[in-house]
Design a protein around this motif. Structure first.
Motif, mmCIF file in Angstrom:
data_model
loop_
_atom_site.group_PDB
_atom_site.id
_atom_site.type_symbol
_atom_site.label_atom_id
_atom_site.label_comp_id
_atom_site.label_asym_id
_atom_site.label_seq_id
_atom_site.Cartn_x
_atom_site.Cartn_y
_atom_site.Cartn_z
ATOM 1 N N UNK A 48 8.925 2.447 -0.411
ATOM 2 C CA UNK A 48 9.031 1.330 0.536
ATOM 3 C C UNK A 48 9.182 -0.026 -0.161
ATOM 4 N N UNK A 50 11.052 -2.938 -1.659
ATOM 5 C CA UNK A 50 12.423 -3.454 -1.776
ATOM 6 C C UNK A 50 12.708 -4.095 -3.127
ATOM 7 N N UNK A 65 15.287 6.332 6.490
ATOM 8 C CA UNK A 65 14.174 5.772 7.256
ATOM 9 C C UNK A 65 13.234 6.854 7.785
ATOM 10 N N UNK A 66 12.051 6.927 7.204
ATOM 11 C CA UNK A 66 11.102 7.959 7.604
ATOM 12 C C UNK A 66 10.432 7.649 8.946
ATOM 13 N N UNK A 67 10.629 6.449 9.465
ATOM 14 C CA UNK A 67 10.139 6.159 10.819
ATOM 15 C C UNK A 67 11.096 6.751 11.860
ATOM 16 N N UNK A 68 12.255 7.186 11.401
ATOM 17 C CA UNK A 68 13.268 7.775 12.288
ATOM 18 C C UNK A 68 13.624 9.157 11.741
ATOM 19 N N UNK A 322 1.922 11.886 10.657
ATOM 20 C CA UNK A 322 1.504 10.493 10.741
ATOM 21 C C UNK A 322 1.252 9.969 9.328
ATOM 22 N N UNK A 323 1.730 8.766 9.087
ATOM 23 C CA UNK A 323 1.561 8.162 7.768
ATOM 24 C C UNK A 323 1.033 6.746 7.918
ATOM 25 N N UNK A 324 0.316 6.303 6.916
ATOM 26 C CA UNK A 324 -0.085 4.895 6.907
ATOM 27 C C UNK A 324 0.972 4.083 6.164
ATOM 28 N N UNK A 325 1.073 2.807 6.547
ATOM 29 C CA UNK A 325 1.948 1.886 5.828
ATOM 30 C C UNK A 325 1.366 1.667 4.440
ATOM 31 N N UNK A 326 2.207 1.752 3.412
ATOM 32 C CA UNK A 326 1.674 1.411 2.078
ATOM 33 C C UNK A 326 1.461 -0.094 1.944
ATOM 34 N N UNK A 327 0.608 -0.485 1.013
ATOM 35 C CA UNK A 327 0.491 -1.902 0.629
ATOM 36 C C UNK A 327 1.249 -2.092 -0.675
ATOM 37 N N UNK A 328 2.217 -2.990 -0.665
ATOM 38 C CA UNK A 328 2.980 -3.244 -1.884
ATOM 39 C C UNK A 328 2.211 -4.239 -2.759
#
Lengths: 339, 339
Positions: A48, A50, A65-68, A322-328
């Motif tokens: 994730x 950029x 896109x893993x959200x789709x 279900x996945x959590x958003x990573x913290x960059x």
């Protein structure tokens, strides 16, 4: 002779019956890169991030896109600087079950694949693998993540791609209506979908799109299951959808015998990944079914057959974990991007 | 007279002492758009949906990345078709505590702001609000999400922006070292940071960057707290960082008295949102502190002062709430994007 034919038919029928497999819950991993929680977490963060693109505008997830459905629903993906790629982005979901990667199978593993887009000038556009490594080395938080994942703070393209591949091995979509059906829930597919499933086999789709991933038989890692597309060229679809322009695997190997050959792609979640084919030339699944039947099997399907097969293919949409958003990790009071 | 001065000084000192506020745990919401779980869920889905951009390549999150500091770490954001915006993307984190939105405060609410980038030709580039509504109406799964959030399957820009704003009102980063310090944990800031905190007030930074969000006093919704930048123009920074080119709020209102005025931005998570200023011209936080002291207060800070203030600002990095990845509803066997 009659008996032999009958026996052969029975064997084929048995093989076909055995071919309806549910998706495994775990994907295979190479011996030198077993999946671990720390690698998956690092890999997700990188997936994730950029900053792996030259100008910080794109991550792996931008086109996959893993959200789709694991792609971008475009014919050709748009890269970090606005250039278009030459083939439609394949889905990342269940890619771990493919023995080779890319439409032409030119990457022998998920690890090898992950390095491609980062330095591809029409994709993420980093000038070199070293540039990507140097970029990440300037982000303090990555040191600890690499240490946890690999026992070293060293950041190399080899470890970057190992981490991304580990994350991708968790991107599996089990429990589709089809999977539940083959596991015994006879209500999981509608009557139309069940009819489509029979047609899928009878028409011949399953001869290539076989196995748990609907992408062919299980092959050794790095060994691709390739087929020609189109096989039958004497039909209007070939010109309409410009199917001869791309030389397929020949463009990777330079071998004329590889002309117009492609890795057989998965059909899982196919209802979510329009447009279709290597060039994204077909917008709708119904039409993709028509085109495949004609160009690969020289069959003209009735509309009813097309609808049934499409309905079955809708039944290949699985459950997305279900996945959590990573913290960059941040760069504390500075930016690695322009100016 | 002397007594009066002393009293005034005491009052100012008391006001300043009262000004060290921790971040509230909830953001205010307008009466016609109370935050609900269903709206937040829909809003998050929309926030991450690239189909709100003309070619499906960008979502709100592309430039306001909630996996990072809520921006893109670029001077100017790159839009869906490769064009550059004219100002640096502000952070979405804690934007709910700002009474107006955009650098020039031209949007009076998060709702009004959310509509801007979707149809801005250099950002997401949809040709019109109606085009965005029509795009979403073709995605079957959104009907149920709008129904749950608003009790109607109707999809309008008004409801789209209400949902996105509701999600954004949850994007709050409490419990920074600073917050823990002002709540009584005297170890939460280092000695250097505490010295920086005192300098931040003594030098005069806090006269504009006041309040819980470090963006000025609490204003009525739609009323902005604007300041001129630069105030002092007779220094080398003004030319070096091209600070006079942008006319600030005048570009929104057309009023000469608004020239070079900007909404005072938050300093929360400032260490994560380089580069700095409306034009992203300053790459490092240290330099941003130097420039602000000179252009706003006509003060030349020592290196030691700069380091201490920067260290304090690092202490404004909060805790980012864990979030799940949204699932973007699919379009069942077709794509809304080219071809």
């Amino acid at each position: 002779m009659k008996k032999l034919l009958a026996t052969t038919a029975l064997m084929i029928s048995m093989q076909a019956a055995q071919a309806w497999e549910a998706l495994p819950e775990k994907a295979p991993a190479p011996a030198d890169n077993p999946v671990t929680t720390a690698k998956v977490e690092l890999g997700k963060t990188l997936y994730f991030d950029p900053r792996l693109s030259v100008n910080g505008t794109q991550s792996c997830n931008s086109c996959h896109n893993v959200m789709a459905g694991g792609d971008d629903n475009r014919a050709f993906s748009q890269g970090a600087t606005g250039k278009l790629g030459g083939r439609s982005a394949p889905t990342v979901w269940n890619a771990a079950f493919q023995s080779v990667q890319f439409w032409d199978g030119r990457a022998e593993s998920l690890e090898a694949q992950a390095a491609g887009p980062i330095t591809n000038p029409v994709e993420m556009g980093m000038p070199s693998a070293k540039a990507a490594e140097d970029r990440l080395k300037q982000i303090p938080g990555y040191k600890a993540l690499f240490k946890q994942a690999f026992g070293t703070e060293e950041i190399t393209m080899d470890l970057i791609t190992k981490a991304i591949a580990s994350y991708e091995r968790t991107l599996i979509t089990p429990n589709s209506p089809y999977d539940r059906f083959v596991k015994g829930d006879k209500q999981a597919l509608t009557a139309e979908q069940q009819a489509g499933m029979k047609l899928f086999e009878a028409v011949g789709c399953a001869s290539c799109h076989s196995g748990a991933n609907f992408s062919g038989p299980t092959m050794a890692p790095g060994q691709g299951f390739y087929m020609s597309f189109p096989v039958f060229k004497d039909n209007a679809y070939v010109e309409k959808y410009d199917l001869m322009k791309d030389k397929g695997r020949e463009e990777a190997t330079g071998k004329p015998e590889d002309a117009h050959k492609y890795r057989v792609p998965t059909l899982r979640n196919i209802a979510l990944t329009a447009p279709y084919f290597h060039n994204g030339s077909v917008k709708n699944l119904d039409e993709a079914v028509r085109v495949m039947a004609k160009t690969q099997l020289n069959k003209d399907l009735t509309e009813e057959q097309v609808q049934k097969i499409s309905a079955f293919l809708e039944g290949l949409t699985g459950e997305f974990p279900e996945q959590t958003l990573p913290r960059l990790p941040g760069t504390h009071g500075t930016t690695l991007l322009a100016p």
